[in-house]
Write a protein that holds these residues in place. Structure first.
Motif, PDB file in Angstrom:
ATOM      1  N   GLY A 133       0.883  -1.357   0.183  1.00  0.00           N
ATOM      2  CA  GLY A 133      -0.014   0.101   0.029  1.00  0.00           C
ATOM      3  C   GLY A 133       0.801   1.419  -0.057  1.00  0.00           C
ATOM      4  N   SER A 134       2.097   1.135  -0.315  1.00  0.00           N
ATOM      5  CA  SER A 134       2.937   2.168  -0.428  1.00  0.00           C
ATOM      6  C   SER A 134       2.964   3.221  -1.640  1.00  0.00           C
ATOM      7  CB  SER A 134       4.481   1.763  -0.231  1.00  0.00           C
ATOM      8  OG  SER A 134       4.411   1.331   1.163  1.00  0.00           O
ATOM      9  N   SER A 135       3.423   4.141  -1.541  1.00  0.00           N
ATOM     10  CA  SER A 135       3.501   4.982  -2.806  1.00  0.00           C
ATOM     11  C   SER A 135       4.743   4.486  -3.596  1.00  0.00           C
ATOM     12  CB  SER A 135       3.744   6.691  -2.780  1.00  0.00           C
ATOM     13  OG  SER A 135       2.615   7.117  -1.830  1.00  0.00           O
ATOM     14  N   PRO A 136       4.496   4.438  -4.966  1.00  0.00           N
ATOM     15  CA  PRO A 136       5.607   3.763  -5.950  1.00  0.00           C
ATOM     16  C   PRO A 136       6.878   4.776  -5.762  1.00  0.00           C
ATOM     17  CG  PRO A 136       3.694   3.753  -7.360  1.00  0.00           C
ATOM     18  CD  PRO A 136       3.424   4.430  -5.811  1.00  0.00           C
ATOM     19  N   SER A 137       8.100   4.334  -5.915  1.00  0.00           N
ATOM     20  CA  SER A 137       9.327   5.182  -5.688  1.00  0.00           C
ATOM     21  C   SER A 137       9.161   6.535  -6.511  1.00  0.00           C
ATOM     22  CB  SER A 137      10.579   4.207  -5.892  1.00  0.00           C
ATOM     23  OG  SER A 137      10.697   3.998  -7.320  1.00  0.00           O
ATOM     24  N   ASP A 138       8.570   6.491  -7.524  1.00  0.00           N
ATOM     25  CA  ASP A 138       8.723   7.705  -8.517  1.00  0.00           C
ATOM     26  C   ASP A 138       7.738   8.881  -8.183  1.00  0.00           C
ATOM     27  OD1 ASP A 138      10.786   6.735  -9.999  1.00  0.00           O
ATOM     28  OD2 ASP A 138       9.860   6.397 -11.743  1.00  0.00           O
ATOM     29  N   PHE A 139       6.901   8.618  -7.306  1.00  0.00           N
ATOM     30  CA  PHE A 139       5.932   9.561  -6.861  1.00  0.00           C
ATOM     31  C   PHE A 139       6.218  10.002  -5.509  1.00  0.00           C
ATOM     32  CE2 PHE A 139       4.275   7.071  -9.986  1.00  0.00           C
ATOM     33  CZ  PHE A 139       3.562   7.831 -10.838  1.00  0.00           C
ATOM     34  N   PRO A 140       5.539  11.068  -4.871  1.00  0.00           N
ATOM     35  CA  PRO A 140       5.680  11.617  -3.544  1.00  0.00           C
ATOM     36  C   PRO A 140       5.110  10.537  -2.452  1.00  0.00           C
ATOM     37  CG  PRO A 140       4.726  13.190  -4.850  1.00  0.00           C
ATOM     38  CD  PRO A 140       4.744  11.856  -5.770  1.00  0.00           C
ATOM     39  N   GLU A 141       6.208  10.510  -1.509  1.00  0.00           N
ATOM     40  CA  GLU A 141       6.002   9.486  -0.182  1.00  0.00           C
ATOM     41  C   GLU A 141       4.713  10.011   0.456  1.00  0.00           C
ATOM     42  OE1 GLU A 141       9.404   8.678   1.922  1.00  0.00           O
ATOM     43  OE2 GLU A 141      10.888   8.396  -0.061  1.00  0.00           O
ATOM     44  N   GLU A 142       3.331   9.591  -0.231  1.00  0.00           N
ATOM     45  CA  GLU A 142       2.179   9.991   0.486  1.00  0.00           C
ATOM     46  C   GLU A 142       2.000   8.646   1.268  1.00  0.00           C
ATOM     47  OE1 GLU A 142       1.184  13.764  -2.462  1.00  0.00           O
ATOM     48  OE2 GLU A 142       0.563  11.488  -2.965  1.00  0.00           O
ATOM     49  N   HIS A 143       1.735   7.440   0.676  1.00  0.00           N
ATOM     50  CA  HIS A 143       1.484   6.288   1.248  1.00  0.00           C
ATOM     51  C   HIS A 143       0.084   6.392   1.773  1.00  0.00           C
ATOM     52  CE1 HIS A 143       5.604   5.328   1.040  1.00  0.00           C
ATOM     53  NE2 HIS A 143       5.754   6.191   1.992  1.00  0.00           N
TER      54      HIS A 143
END
Length: 168
Positions: A133-143
């Motif tokens: 359920g984490s944000s992918p590495s190329d996107f802001p770390e919003e999770h």
């Protein structure tokens, strides 16, 4: 900041959106991407300043560092549910701020990424992010999805989704 090789990207509108309701804006000049990339090298920028570039964030174009680019920023026309909009990955683009929001604006983001070794590695990292359920590495770390109950899980993927994430 992009770990995948994307040829084009786009979105399909899932709702009607007027041109002033968070629709896509672009600088419709492909060569303009050189400006933010080279801007930190100009003499009016301190040696330790990257003009707003930070890790795990989008590449910024700002009034302070790129005023001429912002003059060229153009919004797309009103869109209706089902309309599809596509742009080249190297084109400067953004989602416009809302002015007096009227309802929800929903889109489905669609990156076109051919299967190649680079994208195979990226798919593995996206798979791990999806499973947790984490944000992918190329996107802001919003999770946003980590603690969301009822979130979409691997068990609900179809054949194409499972294949795209390397889940069989």
């Amino acid at each position: 900041m992009c770990s995948a090789f994307r040829t084009v990207q786009g979105w399909t509108a899932l709702s009607d959106m007027d041109h002033d309701q968070r629709v896509l804006h672009t600088v419709p000049i492909p060569e303009a991407m050189a400006c933010p990339m080279l801007r930190p090298l100009l003499p009016d920028v301190a040696d330790d300043d990257m003009c707003g570039v930070t890790v795990n964030q989008v590449f910024p174009v700002s009034e302070k560092w790129h005023p001429l680019l912002l003059e060229a920023l153009s919004g797309i026309p009103d869109v209706r549910a089902g309309d599809s909009v596509w742009w080249h990955c190297d084109m400067i683009h953004s989602v416009a701020p809302v002015a007096g929001q009227q309802g929800w604006g929903n889109v489905m983001y669609i990156p076109a990424a051919p299967w190649c070794p680079r994208n195979e590695r990226y798919a593995a990292s996206v798979r791990e992010a999806f499973l947790t359920g984490s944000s992918p590495s190329d996107f802001p770390e919003e999770h946003y999805e980590r603690s969301r109950s009822g979130r979409f899980t691997a068990g609900r993927l179809g054949t194409t989704g499972r294949r795209g994430l390397g889940l069989g």
